[in-house]
Design a protein around this motif. Sequence first.
Motif, PDB file in Angstrom:
ATOM      1  N   GLU A   1       0.801  -1.218   0.000  1.00  0.00           N
ATOM      2  CA  GLU A   1       0.000   0.000   0.000  1.00  0.00           C
ATOM      3  C   GLU A   1       0.836   1.272   0.000  1.00  0.00           C
ATOM      4  OE1 GLU A   1      -3.060  -0.253   2.947  1.00  0.00           O
ATOM      5  OE2 GLU A   1      -3.820  -2.133   2.137  1.00  0.00           O
ATOM      6  N   THR A   2       2.124   1.160   0.313  1.00  0.00           N
ATOM      7  CA  THR A   2       2.994   2.332   0.267  1.00  0.00           C
ATOM      8  C   THR A   2       3.873   2.247  -0.972  1.00  0.00           C
ATOM      9  OG1 THR A   2       4.820   1.312   1.492  1.00  0.00           O
ATOM     10  CG2 THR A   2       3.098   2.416   2.796  1.00  0.00           C
ATOM     11  N   LYS A   3       4.455   3.371  -1.351  1.00  0.00           N
ATOM     12  CA  LYS A   3       5.294   3.395  -2.546  1.00  0.00           C
ATOM     13  C   LYS A   3       6.455   2.414  -2.417  1.00  0.00           C
ATOM     14  CE  LYS A   3       7.949   6.262  -5.647  1.00  0.00           C
ATOM     15  NZ  LYS A   3       8.246   7.593  -6.123  1.00  0.00           N
ATOM     16  N   SER A   4       7.096   2.375  -1.268  1.00  0.00           N
ATOM     17  CA  SER A   4       8.246   1.481  -1.105  1.00  0.00           C
ATOM     18  C   SER A   4       7.831   0.011  -1.177  1.00  0.00           C
ATOM     19  CB  SER A   4       8.987   1.771   0.205  1.00  0.00           C
ATOM     20  OG  SER A   4       8.159   1.550   1.311  1.00  0.00           O
ATOM     21  N   GLU A   5       6.676  -0.343  -0.634  1.00  0.00           N
ATOM     22  CA  GLU A   5       6.193  -1.727  -0.704  1.00  0.00           C
ATOM     23  C   GLU A   5       5.861  -2.117  -2.139  1.00  0.00           C
ATOM     24  OE1 GLU A   5       4.038  -2.057   3.681  1.00  0.00           O
ATOM     25  OE2 GLU A   5       2.833  -1.533   1.927  1.00  0.00           O
ATOM     26  N   VAL A   6       5.184  -1.230  -2.849  1.00  0.00           N
ATOM     27  CA  VAL A   6       4.820  -1.501  -4.240  1.00  0.00           C
ATOM     28  C   VAL A   6       6.074  -1.626  -5.091  1.00  0.00           C
ATOM     29  CG1 VAL A   6       3.627  -0.610  -6.282  1.00  0.00           C
ATOM     30  CG2 VAL A   6       2.565  -0.376  -4.035  1.00  0.00           C
ATOM     31  N   LEU A   7       6.999  -0.706  -4.919  1.00  0.00           N
ATOM     32  CA  LEU A   7       8.230  -0.717  -5.714  1.00  0.00           C
ATOM     33  C   LEU A   7       9.054  -1.972  -5.436  1.00  0.00           C
ATOM     34  CD1 LEU A   7       9.865   0.822  -7.781  1.00  0.00           C
ATOM     35  CD2 LEU A   7      10.959   2.059  -5.913  1.00  0.00           C
ATOM     36  N   GLU A   8       9.147  -2.380  -4.180  1.00  0.00           N
ATOM     37  CA  GLU A   8       9.901  -3.586  -3.847  1.00  0.00           C
ATOM     38  C   GLU A   8       9.279  -4.823  -4.503  1.00  0.00           C
ATOM     39  OE1 GLU A   8      11.161  -6.263   0.035  1.00  0.00           O
ATOM     40  OE2 GLU A   8      10.559  -4.183   0.339  1.00  0.00           O
ATOM     41  N   ALA A   9       7.956  -4.954  -4.433  1.00  0.00           N
ATOM     42  CA  ALA A   9       7.282  -6.099  -5.057  1.00  0.00           C
ATOM     43  C   ALA A   9       7.434  -6.062  -6.577  1.00  0.00           C
ATOM     44  CB  ALA A   9       5.804  -6.103  -4.671  1.00  0.00           C
ATOM     45  N   PHE A  10       7.301  -4.882  -7.159  1.00  0.00           N
ATOM     46  CA  PHE A  10       7.438  -4.718  -8.608  1.00  0.00           C
ATOM     47  C   PHE A  10       8.853  -5.084  -9.055  1.00  0.00           C
ATOM     48  CE2 PHE A  10       8.440  -2.080 -12.328  1.00  0.00           C
ATOM     49  CZ  PHE A  10       7.414  -2.460 -13.187  1.00  0.00           C
ATOM     50  N   ASN A  11       9.850  -4.578  -8.347  1.00  0.00           N
ATOM     51  CA  ASN A  11      11.236  -4.871  -8.704  1.00  0.00           C
ATOM     52  C   ASN A  11      11.556  -6.353  -8.559  1.00  0.00           C
ATOM     53  OD1 ASN A  11      11.836  -2.257  -9.424  1.00  0.00           O
ATOM     54  ND2 ASN A  11      12.716  -1.723  -7.455  1.00  0.00           N
ATOM     55  N   LYS A  12      10.988  -6.996  -7.559  1.00  0.00           N
ATOM     56  CA  LYS A  12      11.221  -8.429  -7.369  1.00  0.00           C
ATOM     57  C   LYS A  12      10.688  -9.222  -8.555  1.00  0.00           C
ATOM     58  CE  LYS A  12      10.429 -12.289  -4.280  1.00  0.00           C
ATOM     59  NZ  LYS A  12       9.769 -12.753  -3.063  1.00  0.00           N
ATOM     60  N   LEU A  13       9.506  -8.858  -9.020  1.00  0.00           N
ATOM     61  CA  LEU A  13       8.899  -9.601 -10.131  1.00  0.00           C
ATOM     62  C   LEU A  13       9.561  -9.318 -11.470  1.00  0.00           C
ATOM     63  CD1 LEU A  13       5.173  -9.268  -9.145  1.00  0.00           C
ATOM     64  CD2 LEU A  13       6.510 -11.357  -9.220  1.00  0.00           C
ATOM     65  N   THR A  14      10.068  -8.117 -11.632  1.00  0.00           N
ATOM     66  CA  THR A  14      10.676  -7.758 -12.915  1.00  0.00           C
ATOM     67  C   THR A  14      12.187  -7.936 -12.918  1.00  0.00           C
ATOM     68  OG1 THR A  14      10.833  -5.424 -12.254  1.00  0.00           O
ATOM     69  CG2 THR A  14       8.842  -6.100 -13.464  1.00  0.00           C
TER      70      THR A  14
ATOM     71  N   ILE B   1       1.294 -12.209 -16.490  1.00  0.00           N
ATOM     72  CA  ILE B   1       0.429 -11.037 -16.308  1.00  0.00           C
ATOM     73  C   ILE B   1       0.597 -10.533 -14.878  1.00  0.00           C
ATOM     74  CG2 ILE B   1      -1.939 -10.140 -16.340  1.00  0.00           C
ATOM     75  CD1 ILE B   1      -1.149 -11.155 -19.061  1.00  0.00           C
ATOM     76  N   LEU B   2       0.943  -9.255 -14.742  1.00  0.00           N
ATOM     77  CA  LEU B   2       1.040  -8.611 -13.439  1.00  0.00           C
ATOM     78  C   LEU B   2      -0.138  -7.659 -13.311  1.00  0.00           C
ATOM     79  CD1 LEU B   2       2.370  -7.823 -10.785  1.00  0.00           C
ATOM     80  CD2 LEU B   2       3.857  -6.277 -12.078  1.00  0.00           C
ATOM     81  N   ILE B   3      -0.973  -7.909 -12.326  1.00  0.00           N
ATOM     82  CA  ILE B   3      -2.151  -7.073 -12.089  1.00  0.00           C
ATOM     83  C   ILE B   3      -1.792  -6.058 -11.009  1.00  0.00           C
ATOM     84  CG2 ILE B   3      -4.568  -7.062 -11.363  1.00  0.00           C
ATOM     85  CD1 ILE B   3      -4.554 -10.120 -12.155  1.00  0.00           C
ATOM     86  N   LEU B   4      -1.949  -4.789 -11.346  1.00  0.00           N
ATOM     87  CA  LEU B   4      -1.720  -3.711 -10.389  1.00  0.00           C
ATOM     88  C   LEU B   4      -3.016  -2.946 -10.202  1.00  0.00           C
ATOM     89  CD1 LEU B   4       1.610  -2.109 -11.686  1.00  0.00           C
ATOM     90  CD2 LEU B   4       1.335  -3.456  -9.627  1.00  0.00           C
ATOM     91  N   THR B   5      -3.317  -2.592  -8.966  1.00  0.00           N
ATOM     92  CA  THR B   5      -4.462  -1.705  -8.774  1.00  0.00           C
ATOM     93  C   THR B   5      -4.056  -0.321  -9.275  1.00  0.00           C
ATOM     94  OG1 THR B   5      -3.794  -1.122  -6.530  1.00  0.00           O
ATOM     95  CG2 THR B   5      -5.300  -2.999  -6.775  1.00  0.00           C
ATOM     96  N   GLU B   6      -5.022   0.477  -9.654  1.00  0.00           N
ATOM     97  CA  GLU B   6      -4.724   1.826 -10.141  1.00  0.00           C
ATOM     98  C   GLU B   6      -3.948   2.619  -9.104  1.00  0.00           C
ATOM     99  OE1 GLU B   6      -8.531   3.472 -11.170  1.00  0.00           O
ATOM    100  OE2 GLU B   6      -8.398   2.730 -13.218  1.00  0.00           O
ATOM    101  N   ASP B   7      -4.300   2.437  -7.832  1.00  0.00           N
ATOM    102  CA  ASP B   7      -3.613   3.161  -6.759  1.00  0.00           C
ATOM    103  C   ASP B   7      -2.140   2.758  -6.688  1.00  0.00           C
ATOM    104  OD1 ASP B   7      -6.080   4.286  -6.142  1.00  0.00           O
ATOM    105  OD2 ASP B   7      -6.517   2.791  -4.600  1.00  0.00           O
ATOM    106  N   SER B   8      -1.876   1.455  -6.774  1.00  0.00           N
ATOM    107  CA  SER B   8      -0.498   0.963  -6.729  1.00  0.00           C
ATOM    108  C   SER B   8       0.287   1.435  -7.939  1.00  0.00           C
ATOM    109  CB  SER B   8      -0.474  -0.566  -6.675  1.00  0.00           C
ATOM    110  OG  SER B   8      -1.089  -1.031  -5.515  1.00  0.00           O
TER     111      SER B   8
END
Length: 110
Positions: A26-39, A55-62
């Motif tokens: 829910e925070t920028k750092s959490e989203v970025l860490e998960a995104f970087n791990k997957l990519t 397929i990576l599903i992201l909520t609009e907020d994330s």
Amino acid sequence: MKYYIIGQRELVLAFKMTGVDGTVAETKSEVLEAFNKLTGKGSVTGVPSGEIPRILILTEDSSALIQNEVIEWQKTGKFPLIVEIPGLNGHNPNRKSLTDTIREAVGVQI
């Protein structure tokens, strides 16, 4: 085809009930860490190539929190493909829909 979701707790839990793995972020750092791990970007260790979701599903907020990273990733044309879905509060009226983006790019209303 393997899917993965990053977003709010309730949505991640709902997707897990259908067999889709995910990360609550829910925070920028959490989203970025998960995104970087997957990519496999950044200093975060990526997932093995056989386990990369298609397929990576992201909520609009994330997605809004890491908008620049998402755009740069989409330009590479690599997997996972990114799909944005509305969050728990519905569609964000400040974000363009896919239809609006296509209309601007092509100049034709679909």
